[in-house]
Write an enzyme that holds these catalytic residues in place. Structure first.
Site, PDB file in Angstrom:
ATOM      1  N   ASP A  34      64.515 112.213  12.649  1.00  0.00           N
ATOM      2  CA  ASP A  34      65.472 113.041  11.919  1.00  0.00           C
ATOM      3  C   ASP A  34      65.597 112.516  10.507  1.00  0.00           C
ATOM      4  O   ASP A  34      65.330 111.331  10.242  1.00  0.00           O
ATOM      5  CB  ASP A  34      66.848 113.024  12.597  1.00  0.00           C
ATOM      6  N   ASP A  60      61.498 113.257   7.036  1.00  0.00           N
ATOM      7  CA  ASP A  60      61.672 114.618   6.542  1.00  0.00           C
ATOM      8  C   ASP A  60      60.399 115.361   6.925  1.00  0.00           C
ATOM      9  O   ASP A  60      59.315 115.084   6.383  1.00  0.00           O
ATOM     10  CB  ASP A  60      61.852 114.596   5.024  1.00  0.00           C
ATOM     11  N   VAL A  61      60.492 116.305   7.849  1.00  0.00           N
ATOM     12  CA  VAL A  61      59.296 116.942   8.395  1.00  0.00           C
ATOM     13  C   VAL A  61      58.571 117.823   7.380  1.00  0.00           C
ATOM     14  O   VAL A  61      57.449 118.266   7.644  1.00  0.00           O
ATOM     15  CB  VAL A  61      59.620 117.763   9.656  1.00  0.00           C
ATOM     16  N   ASN A  87      61.532 120.667  16.718  1.00  0.00           N
ATOM     17  CA  ASN A  87      62.880 121.226  16.778  1.00  0.00           C
ATOM     18  C   ASN A  87      63.590 121.267  15.426  1.00  0.00           C
ATOM     19  O   ASN A  87      64.489 122.092  15.236  1.00  0.00           O
ATOM     20  CB  ASN A  87      63.730 120.404  17.767  1.00  0.00           C
ATOM     21  N   TYR A 152      65.207 132.591   7.235  1.00  0.00           N
ATOM     22  CA  TYR A 152      65.261 132.065   8.601  1.00  0.00           C
ATOM     23  C   TYR A 152      64.445 132.949   9.543  1.00  0.00           C
ATOM     24  O   TYR A 152      63.659 132.453  10.352  1.00  0.00           O
ATOM     25  CB  TYR A 152      66.714 131.976   9.066  1.00  0.00           C
ATOM     26  N   LYS A 156      61.063 131.568  11.461  1.00  0.00           N
ATOM     27  CA  LYS A 156      61.004 131.504  12.921  1.00  0.00           C
ATOM     28  C   LYS A 156      59.996 132.495  13.495  1.00  0.00           C
ATOM     29  O   LYS A 156      59.371 132.233  14.529  1.00  0.00           O
ATOM     30  CB  LYS A 156      62.401 131.734  13.512  1.00  0.00           C
TER      31      LYS A 156
END
Length: 260
Positions: A34, A60-61, A87, A152, A156
């Site tokens: 995270d 930080d992805v 996630n 968003y 997604k």
């Protein structure tokens, strides 16, 4: 899941934290990843306090070098990787597209879509070695249009079809890739309500609960209800599932929402 190693991104709270706990309870060794260091350390510590094995790694992805380091540290610590749970995500706020700043759009896409790409990019060689599993946390907003959520929904939706595409390419290598699409879940993504004045926070929660009340099951999900489905998809119990997009939404995508 004894002996298996699982990496969960965005695991300091909400669905990610519940999933990390559920995987550890099933016997997996868990990496809690995270950007929030304090909350992430707390999540890993809570797993260890319950007798599980967990390690926190800050990441930080959306940053390639940080993701590369995350995978390298995971394998260095535990020897291999069996399960990747993508996630980590951000909401991007509520506005129509023409009102949205370019920087806000870029941040949502960077975390929600670029993040799973990067994590998959560096995890897949390890998953192929172990005939492992990837579970992507998408959203019902990736299946339908929703008000004032352009970035968003787009991000997604991308995760949903990326899931299908990865299943096609990596199934022959023994890697299964599935996604869950949660609906209304009783979690405060990114601590948004925590940053609002109490009256506004209460109003935001009331709106969310009111929307959830109109779906067939009439309530929000608890994070554990989503986590159990993620663990099922990560386990041998779902051994003939890949490319599946599984809704965990109380029936909200099964019916027209008759708003009153």
């Amino acid at each position: 899941m004894d002996g298996r190693v699982a990496l969960v991104t965005g695991a300091s709270g909400g669905i990610g934290r519940a999933t990390a706990h559920a995987l550890a309870a099933a016997g997996a060794q868990v990496v809690v990843a995270d950007i929030e260091v304090g909350a992430g350390e707390d999540a890993a510590s809570a797993i260890r306090a319950e007798g599980g094995t967990a390690r926190f790694i800050a990441c930080d992805v959306s940053e390639p070098e940080q993701v590369r380091a995350l995978l390298a540290q995971t394998v260095a610590a535990f020897g291999h990787l069996d399960i990747l749970i993508n996630n980590a995500g951000v909401s991007g706020g509520a506005q129509r597209l023409h009102e949205m700043e370019v920087e806000a759009w870029d941040r949502v896409i960077a975390v929600n879509l670029r993040g799973p790409f990067l994590c998959a990019r560096y995890a897949l060689p390890h998953l192929m070695d172990r005939r492992g599993v990837m579970v992507n946390v998408a959203s019902t907003y990736g299946l339908i249009g929703a008000p004032q959520a352009p970035a968003y929904c787009a991000s997604k939706g991308g995760v949903v079809n990326l899931t299908r595409q990865l299943a096609v390419d990596y199934g022959p290598s023994g890697v299964r890739v599935n996604a869950v699409c949660p609906g209304y879940v009783d979690t405060d993504m990114g601590g948004q309500r925590g940053r609002l004045p109490p009256q506004q926070a209460a109003a935001a929660l009331a709106r969310r609960e009111g929307n959830a009340a109109r779906q067939p099951l009439g309530r929000q999900a608890h994070v554990d209800e989503v986590a159990r489905v993620v663990v099922f998809l990560a386990s041998d119990a779902s051994s003939f599932m890949t490319g599946s997009i599984v809704t965990v939404d109380g029936g909200c995508t099964s019916t027209f929402n008759y708003a009153q």
